[in-house]
Design a protein around this motif. Structure first.
Motif, PDB file in Angstrom:
ATOM      1  N   GLY A  56       6.270   6.202   9.464  1.00 33.57           N
ATOM      2  CA  GLY A  56       4.839   4.796   9.341  1.00 33.57           C
ATOM      3  C   GLY A  56       3.979   4.292   8.152  1.00 33.57           C
ATOM      4  O   GLY A  56       4.454   4.053   7.363  1.00 33.57           O
ATOM      5  N   ALA A  57       3.613   6.128   8.289  1.00 34.21           N
ATOM      6  CA  ALA A  57       2.751   6.055   7.143  1.00 34.21           C
ATOM      7  C   ALA A  57       3.435   6.648   6.184  1.00 34.21           C
ATOM      8  O   ALA A  57       3.451   5.577   4.306  1.00 34.21           O
ATOM      9  N   VAL A  58       5.188   6.966   5.862  1.00 31.97           N
ATOM     10  CA  VAL A  58       5.793   6.946   5.174  1.00 31.97           C
ATOM     11  C   VAL A  58       6.587   5.160   4.083  1.00 31.97           C
ATOM     12  O   VAL A  58       6.152   5.681   2.988  1.00 31.97           O
ATOM     13  N   VAL A  59       6.532   5.043   5.385  1.00 30.40           N
ATOM     14  CA  VAL A  59       7.535   3.619   4.462  1.00 30.40           C
ATOM     15  C   VAL A  59       5.866   2.518   4.310  1.00 30.40           C
ATOM     16  O   VAL A  59       6.300   2.056   3.751  1.00 30.40           O
ATOM     17  N   LYS A  60       4.836   2.860   4.839  1.00 30.10           N
ATOM     18  CA  LYS A  60       3.910   1.623   4.397  1.00 30.10           C
ATOM     19  C   LYS A  60       3.584   1.837   2.933  1.00 30.10           C
ATOM     20  O   LYS A  60       3.019   1.179   2.422  1.00 30.10           O
ATOM     21  N   LEU A  61       3.300   3.647   2.648  1.00 32.25           N
ATOM     22  CA  LEU A  61       2.770   4.100   0.712  1.00 32.25           C
ATOM     23  C   LEU A  61       3.828   3.614  -0.013  1.00 32.25           C
ATOM     24  O   LEU A  61       3.982   2.817  -0.849  1.00 32.25           O
ATOM     25  N   SER A  62       5.662   3.564   0.716  1.00 37.43           N
ATOM     26  CA  SER A  62       6.666   3.334  -0.086  1.00 37.43           C
ATOM     27  C   SER A  62       6.486   1.797  -0.362  1.00 37.43           C
ATOM     28  O   SER A  62       6.944   1.876  -1.378  1.00 37.43           O
ATOM     29  N   SER A  63       6.438   0.731   0.762  1.00 39.40           N
ATOM     30  CA  SER A  63       6.331  -0.421   0.050  1.00 39.40           C
ATOM     31  C   SER A  63       4.925  -0.964  -0.407  1.00 39.40           C
ATOM     32  O   SER A  63       5.309  -1.701  -1.199  1.00 39.40           O
ATOM     33  N   ALA A  64       3.941  -0.688  -0.557  1.00 43.19           N
ATOM     34  CA  ALA A  64       2.833  -0.221  -0.805  1.00 43.19           C
ATOM     35  C   ALA A  64       3.393  -0.090  -2.246  1.00 43.19           C
ATOM     36  O   ALA A  64       2.700  -0.758  -3.546  1.00 43.19           O
ATOM     37  N   ILE A  65       4.067   1.048  -3.490  1.00 47.16           N
ATOM     38  CA  ILE A  65       4.460   1.307  -4.414  1.00 47.16           C
ATOM     39  C   ILE A  65       4.974   0.538  -4.921  1.00 47.16           C
ATOM     40  O   ILE A  65       4.902   0.024  -6.013  1.00 47.16           O
ATOM     41  N   GLN A  66       5.839  -0.346  -4.180  1.00 46.32           N
ATOM     42  CA  GLN A  66       6.904  -1.393  -4.778  1.00 46.32           C
ATOM     43  C   GLN A  66       6.185  -2.517  -4.827  1.00 46.32           C
ATOM     44  O   GLN A  66       6.401  -2.606  -5.860  1.00 46.32           O
ATOM     45  N   LEU A  67       5.186  -2.710  -4.041  1.00 48.77           N
ATOM     46  CA  LEU A  67       4.493  -3.843  -3.872  1.00 48.77           C
ATOM     47  C   LEU A  67       3.635  -4.102  -5.488  1.00 48.77           C
ATOM     48  O   LEU A  67       3.533  -4.193  -5.922  1.00 48.77           O
ATOM     49  N   SER A  68       3.027  -3.070  -5.457  1.00 54.15           N
ATOM     50  CA  SER A  68       1.834  -2.685  -6.817  1.00 54.15           C
ATOM     51  C   SER A  68       3.465  -2.545  -7.876  1.00 54.15           C
ATOM     52  O   SER A  68       1.934  -2.057  -9.085  1.00 54.15           O
ATOM     53  N   VAL A  69       4.506  -2.066  -8.175  1.00 58.06           N
ATOM     54  CA  VAL A  69       4.739  -1.998  -9.386  1.00 58.06           C
ATOM     55  C   VAL A  69       4.709  -2.809  -9.992  1.00 58.06           C
ATOM     56  O   VAL A  69       4.891  -2.654 -11.427  1.00 58.06           O
ATOM     57  N   ALA A  70       5.171  -3.942  -9.468  1.00 54.62           N
ATOM     58  CA  ALA A  70       6.527  -5.407 -10.078  1.00 54.62           C
ATOM     59  C   ALA A  70       4.634  -5.854 -11.426  1.00 54.62           C
ATOM     60  O   ALA A  70       5.183  -6.326 -11.895  1.00 54.62           O
ATOM     61  N   PRO A  71       3.683  -5.957 -10.268  1.00 55.67           N
ATOM     62  CA  PRO A  71       2.616  -5.993 -11.645  1.00 55.67           C
ATOM     63  C   PRO A  71       2.051  -5.542 -12.836  1.00 55.67           C
ATOM     64  O   PRO A  71       1.904  -5.810 -14.120  1.00 55.67           O
ATOM     65  N   VAL A  72       2.597  -4.409 -12.781  1.00 55.58           N
ATOM     66  CA  VAL A  72       2.458  -3.128 -13.929  1.00 55.58           C
ATOM     67  C   VAL A  72       3.413  -3.876 -15.130  1.00 55.58           C
ATOM     68  O   VAL A  72       3.592  -3.002 -16.684  1.00 55.58           O
ATOM     69  N   PHE A  73       5.027  -4.340 -14.753  1.00 50.33           N
ATOM     70  CA  PHE A  73       5.850  -4.222 -15.816  1.00 50.33           C
ATOM     71  C   PHE A  73       4.922  -5.614 -16.847  1.00 50.33           C
ATOM     72  O   PHE A  73       5.014  -6.105 -17.827  1.00 50.33           O
ATOM     73  N   LEU A  74       3.966  -6.738 -15.409  1.00 43.67           N
ATOM     74  CA  LEU A  74       3.357  -7.574 -16.730  1.00 43.67           C
ATOM     75  C   LEU A  74       2.655  -7.183 -17.742  1.00 43.67           C
ATOM     76  O   LEU A  74       2.111  -8.077 -18.401  1.00 43.67           O
TER      77      LEU A  74
END
Length: 182
Positions: A56-74
């Motif tokens: 659960g913690a690993v999945v949450k962390l990977s999901s958080a990273i995925q969500l946070s990466v999109a605005p980085v392209f902006l």
């Protein structure tokens, strides 16, 4: 169990390149059945196979990273805009220096035209500086949105009340900066 075996048969038929051929049903192992029932992803399956309980913690962390990466392209696009804005500002400054030198050594007939051109250049510098300010503020807001999204996803907090206004304000500042650049 029959439904799961049928789903697995279908997936094997599609993914295995059998092109509609019949694929013999094979019973699912306990781990495979758990994966199918819970719609587990790659990291979950690896952790399940390893016998880990911290998926659960690993999945949450990977999901958080995925969500946070999109605005980085902006943010990358914004740095390109800032580069373009500063290049235009540099050209305006160079032109202003040239006009000032021409005004100092020019005749009185040219003075009126040169002063007018200098005034236009000063207005353009003011607008470009404001555009740089707005776009830089946009970058700061997007960086804050990335940080809040990451914290929100990891800490399982609903921070939409902060994220939505910050992102909308960032987009408005970007629009203002682009309009000022025109």
């Amino acid at each position: 169990m029959q439904g799961l075996a049928a789903e697995r048969t279908f997936v094997l038929a599609v993914d295995g390149g059998h092109r509609g051929e019949a694929v013999p049903d094979c019973p699912l192992t306990m781990a495979e059945e758990t994966c199918w029932r819970n719609a587990m992803t790659g990291p979950d399956i690896v952790a399940l196979a390893a016998g880990s309980e911290t998926t659960g913690a690993v999945v949450k962390l990977s999901s958080a990273i995925q969500l946070s990466v999109a605005p980085v392209f902006l943010l990358t696009a914004i740095t390109g805009l800032l580069s373009m804005f500063t290049q235009r500002l540099a050209r305006i400054v160079d032109r202003t220096r040239f006009l000032q030198e021409a005004l100092e050594r020019g005749t009185t007939l040219e003075a009126r035209r040169l002063r007018s051109a200098l005034e236009v250049a000063r207005k353009r510098m003011f607008l470009i500086n404001r555009a740089i300010l707005c776009v830089t503020f946009t970058a700061l807001l997007i960086a804050a949105v990335v940080a809040v999204m990451f914290v929100s996803a990891v800490a399982v907090l609903d921070l939409a009340a902060i994220l939505v206004p910050a992102f909308v304000l960032a987009m408005l500042m970007l629009i203002v900066g682009l309009v000022l650049f025109l």
